[in-house]
Structures are given as structure tokens and as C-alpha cells.
Write a protein that holds these residues in place. Structure first.
Motif, short mmCIF file in Angstrom:
data_model
loop_
_atom_site.label_atom_id
_atom_site.label_comp_id
_atom_site.label_asym_id
_atom_site.label_seq_id
_atom_site.Cartn_x
_atom_site.Cartn_y
_atom_site.Cartn_z
N CYS A 392 0.75 -1.29 0.02
CA CYS A 392 -0.02 -0.03 0.00
C CYS A 392 0.91 1.12 0.09
N ASP A 396 2.98 0.26 5.09
CA ASP A 396 3.66 -0.98 4.39
C ASP A 396 2.71 -2.30 4.47
N ARG A 413 -5.23 -2.82 6.04
CA ARG A 413 -4.67 -2.02 7.23
C ARG A 413 -5.74 -0.91 7.54
N HIS A 414 -5.97 -0.07 6.90
CA HIS A 414 -7.03 1.19 7.14
C HIS A 414 -7.89 1.29 6.20
S1 FES Z 1 -1.53 0.98 5.14
FE1 FES Z 1 -2.71 0.99 3.41
S2 FES Z 1 -4.48 2.42 3.86
FE2 FES Z 1 -2.85 2.59 5.49
#
Ligand code: FES
Length: 443
Positions: A392, A396, A413-414
Motif C-alpha cells: 500500500c 507497508d 490495514r486502514h
Molecule cells: S496501510 Fe494501506 S491504507 Fe494505510
């Protein structure tokens, strides 16, 4: 990588093993559960607001305010959270609309909190990094007490909105919201201030505090509900560890609580796999139960461990709860250095020249080895194959662990999202585009 992220985001956080096919199924987005739940929430909020208006001037106002606080603040918090992750509805606009409405009900600036919550997920209960630690050590009992009606946190939030409305970004906010977003923060603060002035004007014109009791003040008198549920998430658990099973708690709750709280009692599972929508969290728990601590049997049982721990932390900040963990299903992989991107142990990497049309079915993706290093191969439709970055652009995270839905790729992750047609970053906190190229498989 985003400069606001610290090395801890790259650390090898624990992730349970899960079959990618099962995870893909769990991550499937649906509108129907969220539509039903949201309508029910809006109706109960309307009903309790009506109760507040009709009981005005009588003692029945007190239970009416309690009920309205539960819906317009407590239940709003859960909707705010799930829509902030973009996982409640399949339709992104619906997530964004409810996120914005709930943000105003809770007096939370939408962009500020989106970034703060991304940081909370990257660095959960990392002291000095996580801006959402609800019970910093040593706990200050008077702060906890006044925050039951949001007096301390709410006053600070209002002051911060005013400050942002005047174009000055708070230094704490500047530490986790990138500069490119500051203009948006200022605009949102001005809109919030305008809405608050409107409510104050309605109060002045009607010579009554009633309009504010219905919209605005529930964020204060209903804050105890947010705290009641929120304390079960992390309070008293380990800080500065890279294992959500030690810093986050799953608690069994009754159906009414689960409706109000939108299944966030499965909080460990949520932190481990934030791409799984709230209505599939119980199934996720079943799928990874072998690697999770035993859930706390009730809200009461959770408080029986939280309260004594917070009390003891007043004098001993190292005191904390450590849930007992099941034995690992397999030894740590050899590449688990502190800076190895998180990976699911059961995801294979395929040589790019060995990819044939039978390697992937449409809607699937896999990690591939290229001359330049690892990349991600997505088969979007029968004919459309896209080669893109393995990691991403925000953190990471390995995108192969994310969700592919049509041309949209979501980070595990987010919940940052990318359009694979041209790599555009569609959803914060991802703001930098991916590199994409077309791919032709052999055969
Ligand atoms: S690591 Fe992918 S959106 Fe934050």
C-alpha cells in the motif's frame, strides 16, 4: 510511505492464519444489514427525540434524555466507527453520508478523526503514538468522571473545532493529519461551527434549550454510553505490544448491546481484520478462534477486570492485564524481522512468468515474483489482468491480504482504496496512487 507513520507500523504484528478464501467471503460487503440497522437506529433516534420534546417540563424528561443519549450518542458512535472504516454498506456514498452525520452528532471532525483512527489501528495503544488512548496511565479519576458527560474531552473538542475554524491546526492534529488535508479540516470545522450557530439561534428564537437537547447536547449527556462500551475495548490491557490479542478485548454481549454497539464487542477480531464488516465479525471469531484468547463472558465480567486494574494503575503504571494466549499454530516464519511487512503465512508467491489463465479466477489476486521484486497480480474480469504494487502507498501493508471488489482494491490495514483502472487512491488514508499496468498471462 506516509511520513506520519512510525517504524512501529512496519513491525510484525501478530495475524492469525486464515484461509484466504474464507477471508474473502467474510469481507464481502452487503447493503441490506446496514440499511436495516441504520433505519432502526434513525427511527429510535426520532422516537427518543420526540419523547424529549413531548416530556419537556415534566420529570419524564429525565428518562427521555437518557434514552435519547443512548441513540443519538451511544449508537451513533458505533455507526460513525463502522462507516468510517467504510465497511458498513457496500455503497461508499452511504458510508460517507452516515459517517458525516454521526461525526456531527458526536462533535468529531470527520477528517481529523479519520486520520486519528487510522493511527489508532496502526499503532494500537502505543504510548505517544496512538491518539485514541482512552485511559492513559496513570488514570485520572476526575477526568474519567467528568467525561461521563463529555465535559473534559467535549470542551477540548469544541475548542479545537473553533481553532480549526479560524484556520489554525492544532499541533497534535498536525502530527497525524498530513498537510494536504489541512484545508479540508478547516472547511469542516467552519461547517460544524455554522451548524452549532444555527442550533444556538433556534434556541434563542424559541427561548428554549430544547433544540440543543435534541441535537448537539446528546454528545455530552449521552457520552457515558460511548464510555460504557468503549472501555471494554482496551482499558487495562497491555500497551506497547504488537499483538492485538494482548491490547484488545472481545466481550460477549447481549443482542440489545450488540445492536447499539454494532458488534464491536468483537474488538480483537476487528483490529486483526478491519476489512471484515461488523455483521460478519461473529463468523470471523469462529474462523480464528484457535488463535484467540477466550472471550470475556459478559460486560459485567469485563468490568470486573477493568475497574480494579484502572484503580491499581493510579499508583503502579506498569500494572496491566495479560490475557493468556493459545499456543501458536506454527512457529514464526524466518523472515519475521521487525521491518518485514505483515503477511498471512498461507499466501503463496508465484513466479510472474509462470502465471497462466488458470492461475487465478476472475475477482482473485495473488502475489507474484518479478525481476523488480514482489508485485500484486489481480484478475479483475475474465479478460482484465492488472499488475500493481505489492504494498500500500500509505503504509507497508501487503495488498494481497486486502479485498478486491470489481476494479476497487482495498488495503487490509486502514481500508484505503484504489481504482485499478489507473491506480487512483480513492479513499483516505491512502492518498498516493498505485502503479498499475496491464498484464497478459501465458496460454
Ligand atoms: S496501510 Fe494501506 S491504507 Fe494505510
Amino acid at each position: 510511505m506516509d511520513r506520519h507513520l512510525s517504524p512501529t507500523i512496519d513491525a510484525q504484528w501478530f495475524r492469525p492464519q486464515i484461509d484466504p478464501t474464507v477471508l474473502r467471503d467474510l469481507c464481502t460487503r452487503r447493503n441490506l444489514p446496514a440499511v436495516v440497522s441504520t433505519l432502526l437506529w434513525l427511527l429510535t433516534m426520532l422516537a427518543t427525540a420526540t419523547l424529549v420534546v413531548t416530556t419537556w417540563g415534566s420529570w419524564w424528561l429525565i428518562p427521555a434524555l437518557i434514552a435519547h443519549g443512548v441513540t443519538a450518542c451511544g449508537a451513533a458512535d458505533a455507526r460513525w466507527h463502522e462507516c468510517g472504516h467504510g465497511t458498513a454498506f457496500a455503497a461508499q456514498r452511504a458510508n460517507d453520508a452516515i459517517y458525516w452525520i454521526a461525526s456531527f452528532l458526536l462533535l468529531r471532525e470527520p477528517t481529523v478523526w479519520r486520520w486519528s483512527h487510522a493511527r489508532h489501528h496502526s499503532e494500537t495503544i502505543m504510548v505517544g503514538r496512538d491518539p485514541e488512548i482512552a485511559f492513559p496511565r496513570p488514570p485520572r479519576l476526575w477526568v474519567i468522571a467528568v467525561n461521563l458527560i463529555h465535559l473534559h474531552a467535549g470542551s477540548l473538542a469544541l475548542l479545537r473545532i473553533c481553532r480549526h475554524g479560524f484556520g489554525k491546526i492544532h499541533p497534535d492534529v498536525a502530527s497525524y493529519v498530513p498537510e494536504s488535508e489541512h484545508r479540508r479540516v478547516v472547511t469542516e470545522a467552519r461547517i460544524f461551527l455554522g451548524l452549532l450557530v444555527l442550533i444556538a439561534t433556534l434556541c434563542a428564537v424559541s427561548a428554549s434549550v430544547l433544540p440543543a437537547l435534541v441535537i448537539g447536547l446528546p454528545a455530552f449527556y449521552g457520552a457515558w454510553v460511548v464510555m460504557f462500551f468503549g472501555a471494554t475495548q482496551h482499558a487495562g490491557l497491555a500497551q506497547n505490544v504488537v499483538d492485538h490479542r494482548l491490547s484488545t478485548r472481545t466481550v460477549k454481549m447481549n443482542p440489545v448491546f450488540r445492536f447499539l454497539y454494532l458488534n464491536m464487542n468483537h474488538h480483537t477480531e476487528h483490529h486483526l481484520f478491519p476489512t471484515v464488516p461488523y455483521h460478519r465479525l461473529p463468523d470471523l471469531q469462529t474462523a480464528i478462534a484457535d488463535e484467540l484468547p477466550v472471550p470475556i463472558p459478559s460486560t459485567w465480567a469485563a468490568y470486573r477486570q477493568i475497574l480494579p486494574t484502572l484503580w491499581a494503575q493510579r499508583h503502579n503504571v506498569t500494572h496491566e492485564l495479560r490475557p493468556s494466549l493459545p499456543a501458536p499454530l506454527c512457529p514464526p516464519s524466518e523472515d519475521s524481522s521487525p521491518h518485514t511487512p505483515n503477511r498471512l503465512v498461507n499466501v503463496d508467491v508465484v513466479n510472474v512468468d509462470e502465471v497462466t489463465t488458470s492461475t487465478l479466477s476472475p475477482g482473485r489476486m495473488c502475489a507474484v515474483r518479478t525481476a523488480q521484486g514482489e508485485a500484486l497480480l489481480c484478475r479483475v474480469t475474465t479478460q482484465d489482468w492488472v499488475l500493481t504494487d505489492a504494498l500500500c502507498t500509505h503504509g507497508d501493508a501487503r495488498l494481497v491480504d486486502g479485498v478486491l471488489d470489481g476494479w476497487i482494491l482495498e488495503c487490509p490495514r486502514h481500508n484505503g482504496r484504489f481504482d485499478l483502472r489507473d491506480g487512483t487512491a480513492l479513499r483516505r488514508p491512502a492518498t498516493v496512487n498505485l502503479n498499475v499496468s496491464n498484464f497478459e498471462p501465458r496460454g
